[in-house]
Motif scaffolding. Structure first.
Motif, short mmCIF file in Angstrom:
data_model
loop_
_atom_site.label_atom_id
_atom_site.label_comp_id
_atom_site.label_asym_id
_atom_site.label_seq_id
_atom_site.Cartn_x
_atom_site.Cartn_y
_atom_site.Cartn_z
N GLY A 251 -16.37 11.09 3.05
CA GLY A 251 -15.53 10.68 1.92
C GLY A 251 -14.36 9.82 2.38
N ALA A 252 -13.80 10.13 3.54
CA ALA A 252 -12.71 9.30 4.09
C ALA A 252 -13.25 7.93 4.48
N THR A 253 -14.47 7.91 5.02
CA THR A 253 -15.11 6.64 5.37
C THR A 253 -15.33 5.81 4.11
N ALA A 254 -15.82 6.43 3.05
CA ALA A 254 -16.04 5.72 1.79
C ALA A 254 -14.72 5.22 1.21
N ALA A 255 -13.65 6.03 1.33
CA ALA A 255 -12.34 5.60 0.85
C ALA A 255 -11.85 4.38 1.64
N LEU A 256 -12.07 4.37 2.95
CA LEU A 256 -11.72 3.20 3.77
C LEU A 256 -12.50 1.98 3.31
N ALA A 257 -13.81 2.14 3.10
CA ALA A 257 -14.66 1.02 2.68
C ALA A 257 -14.23 0.49 1.32
N CYS B 224 0.81 -1.22 0.00
CA CYS B 224 0.00 0.00 0.00
C CYS B 224 0.84 1.27 0.00
N LYS B 225 2.15 1.14 -0.08
CA LYS B 225 3.04 2.32 -0.12
C LYS B 225 2.70 3.18 -1.33
N ASN B 226 2.75 4.49 -1.12
CA ASN B 226 2.51 5.47 -2.18
C ASN B 226 1.11 5.35 -2.80
N THR B 227 0.13 5.02 -1.98
CA THR B 227 -1.25 4.93 -2.43
C THR B 227 -2.13 5.77 -1.51
N LEU B 228 -3.40 5.86 -1.84
CA LEU B 228 -4.35 6.55 -0.97
C LEU B 228 -4.40 5.88 0.40
N MET B 229 -4.24 4.57 0.43
CA MET B 229 -4.27 3.87 1.72
C MET B 229 -3.16 4.39 2.63
N GLU B 230 -1.98 4.62 2.08
CA GLU B 230 -0.90 5.18 2.90
C GLU B 230 -1.23 6.62 3.30
N THR B 231 -1.75 7.41 2.38
CA THR B 231 -2.09 8.80 2.67
C THR B 231 -3.07 8.91 3.84
N LEU B 232 -4.04 8.00 3.89
CA LEU B 232 -5.05 8.01 4.95
C LEU B 232 -4.66 7.15 6.15
N LEU C 282 -16.95 -0.98 -9.07
CA LEU C 282 -18.02 -0.51 -9.96
C LEU C 282 -18.89 0.54 -9.28
N GLU C 283 -19.28 0.25 -8.05
CA GLU C 283 -20.18 1.17 -7.35
C GLU C 283 -20.00 1.00 -5.85
N ILE C 284 -20.07 2.12 -5.14
CA ILE C 284 -20.04 2.08 -3.68
C ILE C 284 -21.18 2.93 -3.14
N THR C 285 -21.81 2.43 -2.10
CA THR C 285 -22.81 3.21 -1.38
C THR C 285 -22.40 3.24 0.09
N ALA C 286 -22.75 4.32 0.75
CA ALA C 286 -22.40 4.45 2.17
C ALA C 286 -23.55 5.13 2.89
N ASN C 287 -23.96 4.52 3.97
CA ASN C 287 -24.95 5.12 4.86
C ASN C 287 -24.23 5.41 6.18
N HIS C 288 -24.09 6.69 6.50
CA HIS C 288 -23.37 7.11 7.70
C HIS C 288 -24.38 7.23 8.85
N LEU C 289 -24.08 6.56 9.96
CA LEU C 289 -25.02 6.45 11.05
C LEU C 289 -24.59 7.15 12.33
N LYS C 290 -23.28 7.33 12.51
CA LYS C 290 -22.77 7.88 13.76
C LYS C 290 -21.52 8.70 13.47
#
Length: 142
Positions: A56-62, A16-24, A84-92
């Motif tokens: 958006g950070a939560t969706a990036a993690l998912a 995951c080096k030099n990727t969004l995963m490392e950035t976050l 292809l597609e991501i959906t996120a329902n934020h609850l807390k």
């Protein structure tokens, strides 16, 4: 020689080096036969202006944990995986600590996959529920 679970996690996180995963600061912390878990620290780097975790950070993690699960549980020697597609329902809301994303397959087809991803906080409170669909396509010969 078979790698230990710890060795596999170290190798996965190194990829995951030099990727969004490392950035976050997302890291893979556990896996099993049908799940993968990653965590992300909740710091000002992933806050929205009012000091809570940005959706958006939560969706990036998912998407990161779901795509990584598809990648390791499918034949990526011959296939490549794309979301292809991501959906996120934020609850807390969460303002500090860690959030954990657990990706579990709902459907693991040859071409399409559907993952259920639950995001929880340090106290195992449900923060978000996400769904990710991915597609696996054959790699082309060069």
């Amino acid at each position: 020689m078979q790698l230990s679970k710890e060795d596999i996690l170290v190798k996965a996180n190194a990829s995951c080096k030099n990727t969004l995963m490392e950035t976050l600061s997302i890291e893979i912390v556990d896996y099993g036969d049908d799940f993968l878990i990653a965590r992300m620290p909740v710091t000002p780097k992933v806050h929205q202006p009012d000091g809570v975790l940005h959706g958006g950070a939560t969706a990036a993690l998912a998407e990161s944990v779901g795509s990584f699960a598809s990648h390791i549980f499918l034949d990526t020697e011959n296939l490549f995986v794309r979301g292809l597609e991501i959906t996120a329902n934020h609850l807390k809301s969460v303002s500090e600590g860690y959030v954990y994303a657990k990706a579990v397959f709902v459907h693991k087809g040859r071409t399409t996959q559907l993952l259920d991803i639950k995001i929880t906080d340090d106290n195992n409170n449900l923060v978000s529920i996400c769904k990710l669909s991915t597609i696996s396509l054959p790699k082309r010969n060069k």
